[in-house]
Write a protein that holds these residues in place. Sequence first.
Motif: not given
Length: 226
Positions: A47-56
Amino acid sequence: MTKAYIVTVALFALAFSLASASDPDPLQDFCVALKDYSDYSKSSVFINGKFCKDPKLVKPEDFFFKGLNIAGNTDNKVGSNVTTVNVDTLPGLNTLGISLARIDFAPYGENPPHTHPRGTEILVVLEGTLFVGFVTSNPDNRLFTKTLKKGDVFVFPVGLIHFQFNVGKTNAIAISGLSSQNAGVITIADAVFGSNPPINSNVLTKAFQLDKNVVEELQKEFGVEK
């Protein structure tokens, strides 16, 4: 036929309204950006040019930045320093549509004319006296300026050229909030005369109505090899 036309117009209107937004609204509590792209396999969300970290795996540190109380080094040609707190330095800002910066000014230092292509800026003076302003778009090119003292606030609309200049004999400090997680910055002189590779000097000579020798000197001053 009329119904199809109305639907088409409505879809175009929706598309343009979405395109004009600064940053998209998040559809989740948070989407902490991964600093190390080698960890992208841990997330399938981009999202928005960034990979997102696993919320956990998210930690309080992902929402934390330390050191904005430390003055930036203003020992440079323009006499200012910008300490940016955006998604690259505070991963928890990803998708939240905000960021901020601390701006330090030496006496008579300035934050040169620049633009933020993706965000509106609101600035508050913490110490000192700043002369600030912005210029509207063509064809009017109206200049709006104000002298700000401690506690004063000023807004710079998204995309417009603006500046801040310390008119005092002492150091000045300001904090800026921006309506984007990564508003971007284009410093006008650096972009025009310091592009890499350089813009053809004939182009700049005609655009700025300057002698070619002056343009070439400016390109040497602002160019990569200074």
